[in-house]
Design an enzyme around this catalytic site. Sequence first.
Site, PDB file in Angstrom:
ATOM      1  N   THR A  49      47.442  50.579  40.376  1.00  0.00           N
ATOM      2  CA  THR A  49      47.414  51.269  39.082  1.00  0.00           C
ATOM      3  C   THR A  49      48.844  51.550  38.646  1.00  0.00           C
ATOM      4  O   THR A  49      49.796  51.298  39.379  1.00  0.00           O
ATOM      5  CB  THR A  49      46.703  52.633  39.204  1.00  0.00           C
ATOM      6  OG1 THR A  49      47.427  53.408  40.166  1.00  0.00           O
ATOM      7  CG2 THR A  49      45.248  52.480  39.610  1.00  0.00           C
ATOM      8  N   ASP A 105      51.952  53.957  38.251  1.00  0.00           N
ATOM      9  CA  ASP A 105      52.464  55.110  38.992  1.00  0.00           C
ATOM     10  C   ASP A 105      52.112  55.098  40.474  1.00  0.00           C
ATOM     11  O   ASP A 105      52.022  56.156  41.101  1.00  0.00           O
ATOM     12  CB  ASP A 105      51.939  56.403  38.335  1.00  0.00           C
ATOM     13  CG  ASP A 105      52.763  57.623  38.717  1.00  0.00           C
ATOM     14  OD1 ASP A 105      53.952  57.451  39.059  1.00  0.00           O
ATOM     15  OD2 ASP A 105      52.222  58.738  38.690  1.00  0.00           O
ATOM     16  N   VAL A 120      53.751  50.019  25.579  1.00  0.00           N
ATOM     17  CA  VAL A 120      54.606  50.517  26.656  1.00  0.00           C
ATOM     18  C   VAL A 120      54.562  52.043  26.651  1.00  0.00           C
ATOM     19  O   VAL A 120      54.622  52.655  25.589  1.00  0.00           O
ATOM     20  CB  VAL A 120      56.052  49.990  26.475  1.00  0.00           C
ATOM     21  CG1 VAL A 120      57.005  50.603  27.492  1.00  0.00           C
ATOM     22  CG2 VAL A 120      56.061  48.464  26.574  1.00  0.00           C
ATOM     23  N   SER A 147      57.230  49.450  41.280  1.00  0.00           N
ATOM     24  CA  SER A 147      58.646  49.175  40.976  1.00  0.00           C
ATOM     25  C   SER A 147      59.537  49.695  42.103  1.00  0.00           C
ATOM     26  O   SER A 147      60.572  49.083  42.405  1.00  0.00           O
ATOM     27  CB  SER A 147      59.045  49.825  39.649  1.00  0.00           C
ATOM     28  OG  SER A 147      58.256  49.298  38.614  1.00  0.00           O
ATOM     29  N   ASP A 183      58.821  41.970  37.959  1.00  0.00           N
ATOM     30  CA  ASP A 183      58.147  43.260  37.757  1.00  0.00           C
ATOM     31  C   ASP A 183      57.448  43.260  36.398  1.00  0.00           C
ATOM     32  O   ASP A 183      57.759  42.444  35.530  1.00  0.00           O
ATOM     33  CB  ASP A 183      59.160  44.408  37.832  1.00  0.00           C
ATOM     34  CG  ASP A 183      58.475  45.756  38.072  1.00  0.00           C
ATOM     35  OD1 ASP A 183      57.364  45.771  38.652  1.00  0.00           O
ATOM     36  OD2 ASP A 183      59.042  46.804  37.685  1.00  0.00           O
ATOM     37  N   GLU A 184      56.489  44.171  36.230  1.00  0.00           N
ATOM     38  CA  GLU A 184      55.671  44.236  35.011  1.00  0.00           C
ATOM     39  C   GLU A 184      55.053  42.859  34.746  1.00  0.00           C
ATOM     40  O   GLU A 184      54.971  42.388  33.595  1.00  0.00           O
ATOM     41  CB  GLU A 184      56.490  44.716  33.796  1.00  0.00           C
ATOM     42  CG  GLU A 184      57.238  46.029  33.997  1.00  0.00           C
ATOM     43  CD  GLU A 184      56.342  47.273  34.125  1.00  0.00           C
ATOM     44  OE1 GLU A 184      55.111  47.143  33.975  1.00  0.00           O
ATOM     45  OE2 GLU A 184      56.871  48.357  34.404  1.00  0.00           O
ATOM     46  N   ALA A 185      54.592  42.231  35.833  1.00  0.00           N
ATOM     47  CA  ALA A 185      54.103  40.851  35.748  1.00  0.00           C
ATOM     48  C   ALA A 185      52.827  40.746  34.920  1.00  0.00           C
ATOM     49  O   ALA A 185      52.478  39.651  34.469  1.00  0.00           O
ATOM     50  CB  ALA A 185      53.876  40.297  37.146  1.00  0.00           C
TER      51      ALA A 185
HETATM   52  N1  LIG Z   1      59.513  63.738  42.131  1.00  0.00           N
HETATM   53  C1  LIG Z   1      58.980  62.838  42.961  1.00  0.00           C
HETATM   54  N2  LIG Z   1      59.019  63.023  44.280  1.00  0.00           N
HETATM   55  C2  LIG Z   1      58.499  62.117  45.146  1.00  0.00           C
HETATM   56  N3  LIG Z   1      57.913  60.980  44.757  1.00  0.00           N
HETATM   57  C3  LIG Z   1      57.830  60.760  43.447  1.00  0.00           C
HETATM   58  C4  LIG Z   1      58.358  61.659  42.477  1.00  0.00           C
HETATM   59  N4  LIG Z   1      58.123  61.137  41.261  1.00  0.00           N
HETATM   60  C5  LIG Z   1      57.487  59.970  41.467  1.00  0.00           C
HETATM   61  N5  LIG Z   1      57.309  59.758  42.781  1.00  0.00           N
HETATM   62  C6  LIG Z   1      56.650  58.596  43.429  1.00  0.00           C
HETATM   63  O1  LIG Z   1      56.922  57.455  42.671  1.00  0.00           O
HETATM   64  C7  LIG Z   1      55.702  56.771  42.418  1.00  0.00           C
HETATM   65  C8  LIG Z   1      55.844  55.999  41.135  1.00  0.00           C
HETATM   66  O2  LIG Z   1      56.789  54.990  41.382  1.00  0.00           O
HETATM   67  P1  LIG Z   1      57.010  53.757  40.412  1.00  0.00           P
HETATM   68  O3  LIG Z   1      57.680  52.725  41.247  1.00  0.00           O
HETATM   69  O4  LIG Z   1      57.719  54.217  39.186  1.00  0.00           O
HETATM   70  O5  LIG Z   1      55.493  53.343  40.083  1.00  0.00           O
HETATM   71  P2  LIG Z   1      54.871  52.085  39.360  1.00  0.00           P
HETATM   72  O6  LIG Z   1      55.934  51.020  39.232  1.00  0.00           O
HETATM   73  O7  LIG Z   1      53.745  51.651  40.263  1.00  0.00           O
HETATM   74  O8  LIG Z   1      54.355  52.564  38.052  1.00  0.00           O
HETATM   75  C9  LIG Z   1      54.654  57.872  42.397  1.00  0.00           C
HETATM   76  O9  LIG Z   1      53.360  57.412  42.714  1.00  0.00           O
HETATM   77  C10 LIG Z   1      55.155  58.772  43.506  1.00  0.00           C
HETATM   78  O10 LIG Z   1      54.715  58.289  44.756  1.00  0.00           O
HETATM   79  C1  LIG Z   2      47.124  50.542  31.263  1.00  0.00           C
HETATM   80  C2  LIG Z   2      48.101  49.898  30.337  1.00  0.00           C
HETATM   81  C3  LIG Z   2      49.455  50.035  30.555  1.00  0.00           C
HETATM   82  N1  LIG Z   2      50.332  49.480  29.694  1.00  0.00           N
HETATM   83  C4  LIG Z   2      51.774  49.630  29.929  1.00  0.00           C
HETATM   84  C5  LIG Z   2      52.268  51.028  30.140  1.00  0.00           C
HETATM   85  C6  LIG Z   2      53.526  50.809  30.965  1.00  0.00           C
HETATM   86  O1  LIG Z   2      54.590  50.532  30.066  1.00  0.00           O
HETATM   87  C7  LIG Z   2      53.194  49.560  31.774  1.00  0.00           C
HETATM   88  C8  LIG Z   2      52.826  49.860  33.217  1.00  0.00           C
HETATM   89  O2  LIG Z   2      53.977  50.272  33.886  1.00  0.00           O
HETATM   90  P1  LIG Z   2      53.938  50.941  35.367  1.00  0.00           P
HETATM   91  O3  LIG Z   2      55.336  50.712  35.842  1.00  0.00           O
HETATM   92  O4  LIG Z   2      52.915  50.211  36.172  1.00  0.00           O
HETATM   93  O5  LIG Z   2      53.611  52.379  35.184  1.00  0.00           O
HETATM   94  O6  LIG Z   2      52.082  48.953  31.141  1.00  0.00           O
HETATM   95  C9  LIG Z   2      49.883  48.727  28.613  1.00  0.00           C
HETATM   96  O7  LIG Z   2      50.690  48.185  27.850  1.00  0.00           O
HETATM   97  N2  LIG Z   2      48.537  48.602  28.397  1.00  0.00           N
HETATM   98  C10 LIG Z   2      47.633  49.156  29.207  1.00  0.00           C
HETATM   99  O8  LIG Z   2      46.413  49.020  28.952  1.00  0.00           O
END
Ligand SMILES: Nc1ncnc2c1ncn2[C@@H]1O[C@H](COP(=O)(O)OP(=O)(O)O)[C@@H](O)[C@H]1O
Ligand SMILES: Cc1cn([C@H]2C[C@H](O)[C@@H](COP(=O)(O)O)O2)c(=O)[nH]c1=O
EC number: 2.7.1.21
Length: 215
Positions: free
Chosen positions: A10, A12, A172, A16, A86-88
Amino acid sequence: MPELVFFSGTMDCGKSTLALQIEHNRSSRGLVGMIFTRDDRAGQGKLSSRLGLVTDAVEVEDGRDLYAYLVEHLSQGGRADYVIADEAQFLAEEQIDQLARVVDDLGIDVYAFGITTDFRSKLFPGSQRLVELADRVEVLQVEALCWCGARATHNARTVGGVMVVEGAQVVVGDVDQSATVGYEVLCRRHHRRRMTAATARAAALSPDVLPVTQA
Ligand SMILES: Nc1ncnc2c1ncn2[C@@H]1O[C@H](COP(=O)(O)OP(=O)(O)O)[C@@H](O)[C@H]1O
Ligand SMILES: Cc1cn([C@H]2C[C@H](O)[C@@H](COP(=O)(O)O)O2)c(=O)[nH]c1=O
């Protein structure tokens, strides 16, 4: 054997962050990566994590042939021991095919990171192609959680705080309820019921409906 790996989850859940860790571990051993991204929240040509780390990346535009880009880079004396994308989910199906060709014809590992489904719980075309082509699909181990405590498996979009199920596939944004368009990760049960943390809080605060008595 070089591989095409799809790290999915999902929003967050740390995708990344893992991409940046893979990049750090390899580059600190002298390897050179090619980093692709598209529409990162931090801006064009950036790969960023919510933990605050960020690195430069090649922004992938519509129609860019990623295989041809790699071949051109290598033929001009550049190096690419591995590829990170990333963001594939935002890549086109053809671009995922090109990444598979990078693995098969150039012998380079490709690590792709992205969300599988959109806010309507429908596959993004890029993610669908990755599921179809990847040697491995890895679900991230750090679970993002729904407000109820269950593992979050779905991404909800909110507009003005209200969960929506119609709109453009790509907008985004961040998991930030204060933004006009925000996202929230939910378990399937609460995604189906359109019950976000705010909706659940409001329901808990409202007085119970009294049973209707028969006349
Ligand atoms: N303040 C924080 N302290 C510790 N971990 C954090 C904090 N903020 C975010 N995170 C961690 O970073 C994760 C999000 O990382 P990120 O790589 O940006 O996610 P994604 O790319 O999957 O959207 C969160 O699920 C959490 O585990
Ligand atoms: C669910 C959903 C997400 N997005 C966008 C929102 C964010 O810019 C990225 C996901 O980034 P993350 O690093 O995995 O948090 O995708 C979208 O455009 N449409 C959607 O339905």
